[in-house]
Scaffold this motif. Structure first.
Motif, PDB file in Angstrom:
ATOM      1  N   GLY A 258       4.073   1.679  -9.471  1.00 43.17           N
ATOM      2  CA  GLY A 258       3.726   0.588  -8.451  1.00 43.17           C
ATOM      3  C   GLY A 258       3.828   1.182  -7.010  1.00 43.17           C
ATOM      4  N   PHE A 259       3.417   0.165  -6.086  1.00 43.95           N
ATOM      5  CA  PHE A 259       3.428   0.312  -4.693  1.00 43.95           C
ATOM      6  C   PHE A 259       2.520   1.491  -4.049  1.00 43.95           C
ATOM      7  N   VAL A 260       2.338   2.469  -4.688  1.00 43.76           N
ATOM      8  CA  VAL A 260       1.424   3.639  -4.185  1.00 43.76           C
ATOM      9  C   VAL A 260       0.274   2.935  -3.797  1.00 43.76           C
ATOM     10  N   GLY A 261      -0.462   2.239  -4.868  1.00 36.31           N
ATOM     11  CA  GLY A 261      -1.683   1.659  -4.770  1.00 36.31           C
ATOM     12  C   GLY A 261      -1.722   0.632  -3.601  1.00 36.31           C
ATOM     13  N   LEU A 262      -0.628   0.184  -3.197  1.00 35.04           N
ATOM     14  CA  LEU A 262      -0.586  -0.807  -2.337  1.00 35.04           C
ATOM     15  C   LEU A 262      -0.293  -0.219  -0.682  1.00 35.04           C
ATOM     16  N   VAL A 263       0.544   0.755  -0.529  1.00 34.78           N
ATOM     17  CA  VAL A 263       1.048   1.392   0.566  1.00 34.78           C
ATOM     18  C   VAL A 263       0.182   2.232   1.044  1.00 34.78           C
ATOM     19  N   GLY A 264      -0.652   3.058   0.168  1.00 34.96           N
ATOM     20  CA  GLY A 264      -1.375   4.115   0.642  1.00 34.96           C
ATOM     21  C   GLY A 264      -2.546   3.354   1.456  1.00 34.96           C
ATOM     22  N   PRO A 265      -3.571   2.500   0.992  1.00 34.43           N
ATOM     23  CA  PRO A 265      -4.452   1.806   1.851  1.00 34.43           C
ATOM     24  C   PRO A 265      -3.851   1.639   3.222  1.00 34.43           C
ATOM     25  N   HIS A 266      -2.706   0.811   3.337  1.00 36.33           N
ATOM     26  CA  HIS A 266      -2.233   0.339   4.530  1.00 36.33           C
ATOM     27  C   HIS A 266      -2.000   1.770   5.498  1.00 36.33           C
ATOM     28  N   ILE A 267      -1.540   2.810   4.949  1.00 34.85           N
ATOM     29  CA  ILE A 267      -1.322   3.778   5.775  1.00 34.85           C
ATOM     30  C   ILE A 267      -2.664   4.311   6.290  1.00 34.85           C
ATOM     31  N   SER A 268      -3.787   4.279   5.438  1.00 39.05           N
ATOM     32  CA  SER A 268      -4.862   4.606   5.815  1.00 39.05           C
ATOM     33  C   SER A 268      -5.728   3.801   6.852  1.00 39.05           C
ATOM     34  N   ARG A 269      -5.311   2.448   6.581  1.00 36.66           N
ATOM     35  CA  ARG A 269      -5.926   1.808   7.635  1.00 36.66           C
ATOM     36  C   ARG A 269      -5.553   1.933   9.119  1.00 36.66           C
ATOM     37  N   LEU A 270      -4.061   2.188   9.149  1.00 33.17           N
ATOM     38  CA  LEU A 270      -3.228   2.410  10.200  1.00 33.17           C
ATOM     39  C   LEU A 270      -4.164   3.704  11.006  1.00 33.17           C
ATOM     40  N   VAL A 271      -4.198   4.536  10.196  1.00 31.96           N
ATOM     41  CA  VAL A 271      -4.725   5.785  10.735  1.00 31.96           C
ATOM     42  C   VAL A 271      -6.131   6.005  11.041  1.00 31.96           C
ATOM     43  N   PHE A 272      -6.862   5.553  10.057  1.00 33.48           N
ATOM     44  CA  PHE A 272      -8.439   5.761  10.453  1.00 33.48           C
ATOM     45  C   PHE A 272      -9.353   4.435  10.487  1.00 33.48           C
ATOM     46  N   GLY A 273      -8.651   3.252  10.560  1.00 31.33           N
ATOM     47  CA  GLY A 273      -9.567   2.006  10.517  1.00 31.33           C
ATOM     48  C   GLY A 273     -10.068   1.589   9.256  1.00 31.33           C
ATOM     49  N   GLU A 274     -11.094   1.095   9.447  1.00 34.58           N
ATOM     50  CA  GLU A 274     -11.584   0.429   7.815  1.00 34.58           C
ATOM     51  C   GLU A 274     -13.031   0.717   7.880  1.00 34.58           C
ATOM     52  N   ASP A 275     -13.617   1.899   8.650  1.00 31.57           N
ATOM     53  CA  ASP A 275     -14.974   2.482   7.994  1.00 31.57           C
ATOM     54  C   ASP A 275     -14.597   3.101   7.039  1.00 31.57           C
ATOM     55  N   HIS A 276     -15.289   2.792   5.835  1.00 30.71           N
ATOM     56  CA  HIS A 276     -15.016   3.187   4.517  1.00 30.71           C
ATOM     57  C   HIS A 276     -15.239   4.616   4.373  1.00 30.71           C
ATOM     58  N   ARG A 277     -16.194   5.181   5.239  1.00 32.72           N
ATOM     59  CA  ARG A 277     -16.253   6.701   4.998  1.00 32.72           C
ATOM     60  C   ARG A 277     -14.641   7.531   5.412  1.00 32.72           C
ATOM     61  N   PHE A 278     -14.042   6.756   6.269  1.00 30.27           N
ATOM     62  CA  PHE A 278     -12.604   7.367   6.380  1.00 30.27           C
ATOM     63  C   PHE A 278     -11.592   6.755   5.557  1.00 30.27           C
ATOM     64  N   TYR A 279     -11.698   5.198   5.817  1.00 28.12           N
ATOM     65  CA  TYR A 279     -10.724   4.586   5.076  1.00 28.12           C
ATOM     66  C   TYR A 279     -10.538   5.324   3.323  1.00 28.12           C
ATOM     67  N   LEU A 280     -11.484   5.341   2.636  1.00 30.80           N
ATOM     68  CA  LEU A 280     -11.413   5.567   1.366  1.00 30.80           C
ATOM     69  C   LEU A 280     -10.756   6.637   1.106  1.00 30.80           C
ATOM     70  N   PRO A 281     -11.371   7.889   1.494  1.00 29.72           N
ATOM     71  CA  PRO A 281     -10.615   9.152   1.402  1.00 29.72           C
ATOM     72  C   PRO A 281      -9.165   9.056   1.837  1.00 29.72           C
ATOM     73  N   GLY A 282      -9.024   8.382   3.093  1.00 30.87           N
ATOM     74  CA  GLY A 282      -7.666   8.396   3.777  1.00 30.87           C
ATOM     75  C   GLY A 282      -6.575   7.765   2.660  1.00 30.87           C
ATOM     76  N   ALA A 283      -7.249   6.673   2.127  1.00 31.26           N
ATOM     77  CA  ALA A 283      -6.126   5.988   1.075  1.00 31.26           C
ATOM     78  C   ALA A 283      -5.841   6.957  -0.059  1.00 31.26           C
ATOM     79  N   ALA A 284      -6.961   7.478  -0.456  1.00 25.91           N
ATOM     80  CA  ALA A 284      -6.648   8.385  -1.732  1.00 25.91           C
ATOM     81  C   ALA A 284      -5.584   9.594  -1.172  1.00 25.91           C
ATOM     82  N   LEU A 285      -5.901  10.292  -0.072  1.00 23.13           N
ATOM     83  CA  LEU A 285      -5.011  11.340   0.374  1.00 23.13           C
ATOM     84  C   LEU A 285      -3.613  10.722   0.559  1.00 23.13           C
ATOM     85  N   ALA A 286      -3.561   9.610   1.413  1.00 19.85           N
ATOM     86  CA  ALA A 286      -2.421   9.050   1.687  1.00 19.85           C
ATOM     87  C   ALA A 286      -1.367   8.814   0.406  1.00 19.85           C
TER      88      ALA A 286
END
Lengths: 261, 352
Positions: free
Chosen positions: B276-304
């Motif tokens: 648990g929690f990986v799929g919850l926290v990763g997207p939040h970190i990505s949002r913080l770093v990359f914003g929510e343009d999904h070109r950056f947000y999605l790969p960012g969430a996967a990487l984080a």
């Protein structure tokens, strides 16, 4: 753009909201203000034309029934600005505006996207907001971004639900100027739900006044909005007067029926 | 300012997003670094040169070292990356289409449905055609996860696929599933009980190349669809009504995305148990770093998320040397404070 409404009726469940709303053809490039009391169905009217809500009757755009068009095709012709402001997300204004085009045209050429966004940011004079996140903006600024998203798609039929509700005087005028330019350039039509009667009287070519789910009057502002209509639509006694330059304006005096729902 | 505004917006945006590409590189580099460290650490310590040499030319190693690197530590480390990426991508897409920062593969009950499936397999000791339990349990877990999503899709077809309906049904399902899992634990004998409890703790310990390939294949199938829907999901962030106005069929988009999410989640957790929690926290970190343009947000969430799970997998073997603490426990322990910190930070910025 030719727009005709024919006996448009709609309701939720058994409750009728709008009944037999008709609107004759108006000249292309017209701005129509939709006025009426709270809950009379202004938003419902716009939402149904936008295709968000089922209705009886017909909406003909360039002779074509809008209801019969698939969503993707309809969205190229019609653009609707919801009453709610865009969500305060961490999306930047620039990305939000591009996404409005790319949402259905993923492969639109970059040159075209750049030209359209450049144009809309200049028109609305909001270049300074381009790289701020929506979350860091005020309500009024977000409303402008929402408007930019709708305008950038260059629709022929613009449906705006209270586009100036969060804006100060200068920005209100600016929005009308931009909308006016847009529809005259595209020879389009704009239907705008609005609460500020005087702003509507000054800016709109036609006024569609709703009362009790029906069309109370339709016509040029000074014909559509009379003291009698003001009473019927809002339950307010008032006067329609003219300024020194001949523009009609409304002065409200007293509330007639305090228990009017 | 005047110097800035004379440039075209596209040009300014290029400069603006430059920083984001750097962050993506930084994340990728972190993953590589953690993975190397992951391979080095363990009961039999290996030096960095042994590891690099061993990956580059396996034949140059002693048979023991080669087995340790290629059969145990490398699949274990790569599995952490793949499972993390699956969960992160799934969580990010869910948060977007459900318009809820608390959405994650566990919110809809997908993880619990997988647990229920696995528990049933363990309880009845299913072994049809003499197939090993090691394969039957993941299959049951996968079936459980898919069933939960199919039920969810059925309900949203009946009552409309709005974000609220889906979330409410998901929460109801979580409680129902937890009760059923408890029931199974109650009737299970002590051997099965131990096995079920271990499954719910989530662990990468049973990693193998075969499993890694299956998870990577699921990722490879799902990613093109994510790319296809990137802009639609970005548009959806402004609000459902806005996206509809641009011509996006929001209900259909939501159904397709949830289906994709269920495949990603089901495949990832069917081999590992509850993480648990990986799929919850990763997207939040990505949002913080990359914003929510999904070109950056999605790969960012996967990487984080891959960074978090890789890091957790290193921690899980280093906290008590010689003992592998289940990764699910470690991710929860580091995930919860991280999530709270992010949430408070976002609250301060008015994002949530």
């Amino acid at each position: 753009m030719k727009l005709i409404l024919k006996n448009l009726s709609l309701g939720y469940g058994k409750k009728t909201i709008l009944q037999d709303i008709s609107c004759p053809e108006v000249t292309p490039g017209s701005l129509i203000g939709v006025l009426g009391a709270n809950g009379v169905g202004k938003s419902s009217l716009l939402r149904s034309i936008a295709g968000f809500q089922d209705y009886n009757g017909e909406v003909l755009a360039n002779g074509q029934a809008l209801q019969a068009l698939p969503q993707k095709k309809r969205s190229q012709l019609v653009s609707y600005l919801p009453q709610t402001l865009p969500q305060p997300t961490s999306l930047t204004a620039y990305e939000a505006v591009i996404s409005a085009i790319r949402a259905v045209r993923e492969f639109a050429p970059n040159a075209e996207i750049n030209r359209l966004t450049e144009h809309v940011f200049d028109q609305l004079a909001i270049r300074h907001l381009a790289f701020q996140s929506l979350a860091s903006m005020s309500g009024g600024q977000r409303q402008l971004i929402g408007l930019a998203q709708v305008l950038v798609r260059k629709p022929e039929l613009l449906l705006l639900d209270e586009p100036t509700s969060a804006l100060d005087l200068k920005w209100q005028m600016s929005v009308f100027e931009v909308v006016r330019n847009m529809i005259s350039e595209r020879q389009g039509i704009c239907l705008m739900a609005i609460h500020d009667i005087n702003l509507a009287m000054r800016q709109c070519d036609y006024i569609l006044l709703l009362a009790d789910g029906q069309c109370l009057s339709f016509g040029a502002p000074k014909e559509a909005m009379t003291a009698a209509h003001l009473e019927k639509a809002y339950g307010v006694s008032g006067r329609v007067e003219f300024c020194s330059q001949g523009t009609p304006y409304v002065i409200a005096d007293t509330i007639l029926h305090k228990n009017l729902v | 300012m005047s110097e800035l505004s004379s440039r075209s917006l596209a040009d300014q945006y290029r400069r603006f997003s430059y920083r984001r590409y750097l962050w993506i590189c930084l994340f990728a580099a972190t993953i590589i670094g953690i993975t190397l460290f992951n391979i080095m650490s363990g009961p039999a310590g290996l030096g960095i040169w042994d590891v690099l040499k061993g990956i580059w030319s396996p034949d140059s190693l002693s048979p023991t070292d080669r087995t340790i690197i290629w059969d145990f530590r490398l699949p274990y480390s790569v599995m952490a990356i793949c499972v993390g990426a699956c969960l992160g991508l799934a969580g990010a897409e869910m948060q977007t289409v459900l318009n809820n920062p608390l959405a994650s593969p566990s919110t809809l009950g997908v993880l619990y449905a997988a647990t229920l499936g696995a528990s049933i397999a363990i309880l009845i000791q299913a072994a049809p055609f003499g197939i090993s339990q090691n394969y039957i349990i993941p299959v049951f877990a996968f079936l459980g996860a898919i069933t939960s999503i199919l039920m969810l899709l059925g309900v949203s077809r009946l009552f409309g696929a709005t974000a609220d309906t889906v979330i409410l049904f998901g929460i109801a399902m979580v409680f129902a599933l937890q009760a059923l899992i408890s029931l199974i634990q109650f009737v299970a004998d002590s051997d099965s009980l131990q096995q079920i409890v271990f499954w719910t703790m989530g662990s990468l310990a049973r990693a193998s190349w075969e499993k890694v390939f299956i998870i990577a294949a699921a990722l490879a199938v799902c990613v093109p669809f994510s790319v296809r829907h990137m802009w639609k999901m970005t548009a959806l962030r402004g609000g459902e009504e806005y996206a509809k106005s641009y011509g996006v069929s929001v209900d259909r988009l939501r159904l397709i995305v949830l289906l994709r999410v269920s495949v990603l989640t089901a495949v990832a957790v069917s081999f590992t148990g509850v993480i648990g929690f990986v799929g919850l926290v990763g997207p939040h970190i990505s949002r913080l770093v990359f914003g929510e343009d999904h070109r950056f947000y999605l790969p960012g969430a996967a990487l984080a998320s891959a960074v978090i799970l890789s890091g957790a997998s290193v921690l899980s073997k280093s906290i008590i040397p010689g003992i592998l603490i289940p990764d699910g426990i470690v991710t929860a322990l580091i995930g919860i404070p991280l999530f709270l910190a992010l949430l408070i930070n976002q609250k301060r910025k008015g994002l949530v």
